[in-house]
Design a protein around this motif. Sequence first.
Motif, PDB file in Angstrom:
ATOM      1  N   GLN A  27       0.631  -1.160  -0.019  1.00  0.00           N
ATOM      2  CA  GLN A  27       0.138  -0.059   0.009  1.00  0.00           C
ATOM      3  C   GLN A  27       1.065   1.430  -0.093  1.00  0.00           C
ATOM      4  OE1 GLN A  27      -3.478  -0.140   2.827  1.00  0.00           O
ATOM      5  NE2 GLN A  27      -2.642  -2.072   3.491  1.00  0.00           N
ATOM      6  N   PHE A  28       2.242   1.152   0.029  1.00  0.00           N
ATOM      7  CA  PHE A  28       3.042   2.414  -0.035  1.00  0.00           C
ATOM      8  C   PHE A  28       3.448   2.788  -1.464  1.00  0.00           C
ATOM      9  CE2 PHE A  28       7.333   4.059   0.853  1.00  0.00           C
ATOM     10  CZ  PHE A  28       7.062   5.171   1.558  1.00  0.00           C
ATOM     11  N   PRO A  29       3.268   3.980  -1.645  1.00  0.00           N
ATOM     12  CA  PRO A  29       3.471   4.374  -3.151  1.00  0.00           C
ATOM     13  C   PRO A  29       4.740   4.633  -3.438  1.00  0.00           C
ATOM     14  CG  PRO A  29       2.529   6.272  -1.717  1.00  0.00           C
ATOM     15  CD  PRO A  29       2.286   5.150  -0.814  1.00  0.00           C
ATOM     16  N   ASP A  30       5.678   4.761  -2.548  1.00  0.00           N
ATOM     17  CA  ASP A  30       7.083   5.051  -2.999  1.00  0.00           C
ATOM     18  C   ASP A  30       7.882   3.698  -2.526  1.00  0.00           C
ATOM     19  OD1 ASP A  30       7.216   7.753  -3.757  1.00  0.00           O
ATOM     20  OD2 ASP A  30       6.152   8.129  -1.944  1.00  0.00           O
ATOM     21  N   ARG A  31       7.240   2.372  -2.662  1.00  0.00           N
ATOM     22  CA  ARG A  31       7.969   1.060  -2.523  1.00  0.00           C
ATOM     23  C   ARG A  31       9.141   0.830  -3.232  1.00  0.00           C
ATOM     24  NH1 ARG A  31       2.682   0.201  -3.912  1.00  0.00           N
ATOM     25  NH2 ARG A  31       2.462  -0.720  -5.821  1.00  0.00           N
ATOM     26  N   GLU A  32       9.176   1.544  -4.207  1.00  0.00           N
ATOM     27  CA  GLU A  32      10.263   1.505  -5.235  1.00  0.00           C
ATOM     28  C   GLU A  32      11.812   2.064  -4.604  1.00  0.00           C
ATOM     29  OE1 GLU A  32       8.584   5.215  -6.611  1.00  0.00           O
ATOM     30  OE2 GLU A  32       7.797   3.127  -6.222  1.00  0.00           O
ATOM     31  N   ASN A  33      11.497   2.837  -3.553  1.00  0.00           N
ATOM     32  CA  ASN A  33      12.701   3.585  -2.976  1.00  0.00           C
ATOM     33  C   ASN A  33      12.952   2.915  -1.628  1.00  0.00           C
ATOM     34  OD1 ASN A  33      13.006   5.593  -4.786  1.00  0.00           O
ATOM     35  ND2 ASN A  33      11.095   6.720  -4.085  1.00  0.00           N
ATOM     36  N   THR A 208       5.593   7.710   8.073  1.00  0.00           N
ATOM     37  CA  THR A 208       6.469   8.803   8.893  1.00  0.00           C
ATOM     38  C   THR A 208       7.857   8.912   8.699  1.00  0.00           C
ATOM     39  OG1 THR A 208       4.773   8.690  10.581  1.00  0.00           O
ATOM     40  CG2 THR A 208       6.918   9.641  11.379  1.00  0.00           C
ATOM     41  N   ALA A 209       8.463   7.508   8.677  1.00  0.00           N
ATOM     42  CA  ALA A 209       9.882   7.557   8.531  1.00  0.00           C
ATOM     43  C   ALA A 209      10.119   7.906   7.020  1.00  0.00           C
ATOM     44  CB  ALA A 209      10.372   6.020   8.730  1.00  0.00           C
ATOM     45  N   TYR A 210       9.511   7.630   6.164  1.00  0.00           N
ATOM     46  CA  TYR A 210       9.858   7.688   4.796  1.00  0.00           C
ATOM     47  C   TYR A 210       9.532   9.466   4.447  1.00  0.00           C
ATOM     48  CZ  TYR A 210       9.925   7.618  -0.397  1.00  0.00           C
ATOM     49  OH  TYR A 210      10.509   8.099  -1.640  1.00  0.00           O
ATOM     50  N   THR A 211       8.876  10.157   4.993  1.00  0.00           N
ATOM     51  CA  THR A 211       8.786  11.497   4.983  1.00  0.00           C
ATOM     52  C   THR A 211       9.867  12.464   5.322  1.00  0.00           C
ATOM     53  OG1 THR A 211       6.296  11.558   5.104  1.00  0.00           O
ATOM     54  CG2 THR A 211       7.268  13.586   5.766  1.00  0.00           C
ATOM     55  N   GLU A 212      10.384  11.769   6.555  1.00  0.00           N
ATOM     56  CA  GLU A 212      11.719  12.388   7.140  1.00  0.00           C
ATOM     57  C   GLU A 212      12.767  12.047   6.167  1.00  0.00           C
ATOM     58  OE1 GLU A 212      12.305  11.295  11.599  1.00  0.00           O
ATOM     59  OE2 GLU A 212      10.122  11.905  11.982  1.00  0.00           O
ATOM     60  N   TRP A 213      13.071  10.655   5.954  1.00  0.00           N
ATOM     61  CA  TRP A 213      13.947  10.348   5.028  1.00  0.00           C
ATOM     62  C   TRP A 213      14.291  11.100   3.868  1.00  0.00           C
ATOM     63  CZ3 TRP A 213      14.279   8.075   0.185  1.00  0.00           C
ATOM     64  CH2 TRP A 213      15.460   7.662  -0.284  1.00  0.00           C
TER      65      TRP A 213
END
Length: 237
Positions: A27-33, A208-213
């Motif tokens: 469900q995570f849209p940026d899973r390729e990263n 949350t973690a991805y937004t910060e990263w």
Amino acid sequence: MKIEIWSDVMCPFCYIGKRNFEAALAQFPDRENIAVEWKSFQLDPTIPEVPQHQGNIYQFVAARKGISYERSVGMHEQVARMAKDAGLEYHFDKTLVTNSLKAHRLIQFAKPKGLGEYAEERLFYAYFTEGKDLSDDAVLTELGNDIGLTNADVKEALTNPAFQHQIEADGAEANSLGAKGVPFFVIDRKYAIAGAQSGAEMLKVLQTAYTEWKKGNPALLQVTEGATCTPGNECTH
């Protein structure tokens, strides 16, 4: 963004946690990263390869924990229901208890070949669903073949001391990060998820973690599309 996952293939909650994590990632849209690394954590290195009550996990756990046989059965039935909710089938009546060292050796060998996740999945399924003996070299060779390893690869995994050293290093690293058990998910070395939490809860932490990263990694390109030629001589505009 890197996610490190410590687990033991003998841990029923680790397989459930794996499925819940996969549901969150889907469900995570940026899973390729997202880059995932599986790491070893032996819950009990003292278990013999062929322990007493190997073929009766209910009796094994009852003796190990000092509880009644009936309570052990009830505990396993509850875990089996949790597994079913995650889309898994646990057959504890077929489980063959063993030391997980050899399984971890196979995982450590598979990781640099890009097969770490496949090794984890195959070994989890073999243990909890198929009732395979993960102390048997012939069984491990068969499972290694299933994920693309050769017989020579499996022999190297089971005999080279470097892989045991890596298992021990992974365990020490988990302890240094405060892991009390597994599964243990560490996200960008800033957030941790302990235990097989729901996919929804995992997704919240991931977001949350991805937004910060992403704020700290501006190298991600914002691409404006135009006329392009790609490998294979495919040109579009």
